[in-house]
Design an enzyme around this catalytic site. Structure first.
Site, PDB file in Angstrom:
ATOM      1  CG  ASP A   1     -17.427  22.797  -1.037  1.00 57.95           C
ATOM      2  OD1 ASP A   1     -18.002  23.537  -0.214  1.00 57.95           O
ATOM      3  OD2 ASP A   1     -17.384  23.038  -2.257  1.00 57.95           O
TER       4      ASP A   1
ATOM      5  CD  GLU B   1     -22.640  29.645   0.038  1.00 64.37           C
ATOM      6  OE1 GLU B   1     -21.581  28.986   0.137  1.00 64.37           O
ATOM      7  OE2 GLU B   1     -23.751  29.203   0.347  1.00 64.37           O
TER       8      GLU B   1
HETATM    9  C1  GLA Z   1     -17.772  26.290  -3.674  1.00 69.07           C
HETATM   10  C2  GLA Z   1     -16.351  26.143  -3.163  1.00 69.07           C
HETATM   11  C3  GLA Z   1     -16.287  26.452  -1.652  1.00 69.07           C
HETATM   12  C4  GLA Z   1     -16.962  27.771  -1.311  1.00 69.07           C
HETATM   13  C5  GLA Z   1     -18.334  27.871  -1.967  1.00 69.07           C
HETATM   14  C6  GLA Z   1     -18.956  29.233  -1.817  1.00 69.07           C
HETATM   15  O1  GLA Z   1     -18.597  25.302  -3.136  1.00 69.07           O
HETATM   16  O2  GLA Z   1     -15.853  24.847  -3.402  1.00 69.07           O
HETATM   17  O3  GLA Z   1     -14.934  26.432  -1.226  1.00 69.07           O
HETATM   18  O4  GLA Z   1     -16.150  28.858  -1.671  1.00 69.07           O
HETATM   19  O5  GLA Z   1     -18.290  27.574  -3.362  1.00 69.07           O
HETATM   20  O6  GLA Z   1     -19.183  29.519  -0.467  1.00 69.07           O
END
Ligand code: GLA
Length: 391
Positions: A177, A36
């Site tokens: 994501d 994360e």
């Molecule tokens: C959000 C962002 C991702 C990632 C997460 C944390 O979802 O869009 O790119 O950084 O937070 O892991």
């Protein structure tokens, strides 16, 4: 996925005509298992695409614009194809698809005029990446309508969707994501190296255990500004380490190097990045040998690090994961996604699921007054066109 005939029915109610020339597309949300806040520090992350996501019903038109509507969100945003596509406050949620259209136009793609109707079954504001899903969905839809799918393989779809979020929406997110939404695979997690933007699939299965997604129902307020702040802190931490040794990414620092950072806040941020990277490696080993308890232990450690060193959890996510951990049959739990509210995950013995949900909901309500929601999650394929039965 929203039922295709309901979606087409709504499309016809709004735009008229016959269902014959309506096409359907789908892009999933994602859950991150571990890794994360390190997808913008060159780290490895382990997300999976979900069966939940956003669908679009689409028909090519002769107008010089793109009209949009949504089952879940108000308004009828449009994009005019005769002028440059710019961010417009009044377009609201429509800026997410508009941003992707802009990125495609910038790459010389001739956008087709069309009507689009979106419908999603991702819980709103829960951190399961509804924004990445609508971006990837728009990219897949527009490139297919224009006959450009060969020019835009899924990895490029992910990259241009991320660019839309960074440049058009102004959230400096990493690639995780959009990548998960574009390249998910049924029953697999994606081990994504965010330095090279390349991945391999790891079967996601712990015999006798289920993955539970727990929605704290605390909306992710202020998350975007805090997100950009964390990202800037990681860049500052990297600069501090580079005074002594030139490393490419923060996750390549040694634990000693992170402890040498003079600023205590930056030191903690770097400590999280470096320790989380090593947890991802160990989590993949646990997955490969089917060690649910080892995986669960790493989830707990990841949450502690996000709480104490990265400071992105908050009262609700801490209470929810504490409640989950104290339930019978729970191997481990952590927040997932950006944090500051949204969802957490837990690995739970399948034969204990009912008791787990009851106990966790009760303890969480006692601690916060909020009602948690639970979803048992399956990993699914990435964005795609949906073929209707008989079609
Ligand atoms: C959000 C962002 C991702 C990632 C997460 C944390 O979802 O869009 O790119 O950084 O937070 O892991």
């Amino acid at each position: 996925m929203t039922d295709p005939s309901t979606l087409i029915g709504k499309f016809i109610d709004l735009y008229g005509g016959k269902p014959d020339d309506v096409r359907l597309f789908f892009a999933p949300g994602r859950v991150n298992l571990i890794g994360e806040h390190i997808d913008y520090c060159g780290g490895n992350v382990l997300p999976a695409a979900l069966t939940l996501g956003i669908s679009a019903a689409v028909r090519i038109t002769r107008a010089r614009n793109i009209r949009m509507g949504s089952l879940n969100l108000p308004g009828s945003p449009t994009v005019n194809l005769d002028s440059n596509i710019e961010f417009e406050e009044s377009r609201g949620w429509g800026n997410y698809p508009a941003g992707v259209m802009r990125m495609l136009a910038d790459r010389g793609t001739a956008l087709r005029s069309c009507d689009i109707y979106f419908a999603g079954d991702l819980p709103d504001g829960a951190g399961l990446s509804s924004s990445a899903a609508i971006e990837v969905l728009t990219a897949v839809t527009m490139t297919r309508l224009a006959g450009y799918e060969a020019k835009f393989p899924p990895r490029d779809i992910a990259l241009l969707s991320q660019e839309a979020e960074n440049k058009f929406i102004g959230v400096n997110c990493g690639i995780m994501d959009q990548y998960a939404s574009a390249l998910g695979r049924k029953d697999h997690a994606i081990l994504l190296d965010t330095r090279t933007v390349s991945s391999k699939y790891v079967p996601f299965k712990f015999p006798g255990y289920s993955l539970v997604i727990m929605n704290s129902n605390k909306r992710r307020g202020l998350a975007d500004s805090k997100y950009n702040e964390r990202r800037a802190e990681c860049e500052a931490a990297l600069d501090a380490i580079r005074i002594k040794r030139n490393i490419a990414d923060l996750v390549r620092a040694t634990p000693d190097e992170t402890e040498d950072i003079p600023d205590p806040v930056l030191r903690r941020r770097a400590r999280h990045a470096v320790s989380e990277q090593s947890r991802v490696e160990r989590a993949v080993e646990c997955l490969t040998r089917g060690d649910a308890d080892g995986f669960g232990w790493l989830l707990n450690k990841s949450h502690e690090s996000l709480r104490d060193d990265y400071e992105v959890t908050g009262l609700e996510l801490d209470a929810l994961t504490d409640a989950a951990r104290s339930a019978n049959g729970c191997a481990g739990a952590r927040m997932t996604g950006a944090g500051f509210g949204g969802c957490a995950i837990a690995i739970v013995r399948t034969d204990k699921l009912d008791g787990f949900r009851e106990h966790t909901a009760r303890e969480y309500r006692a601690a916060t007054g909020l009602t948690a929601e639970f979803y048992t999650a399956d990993a699914d394929d990435g964005a795609r066109e949906v073929t209707l039965r008989g079609g």
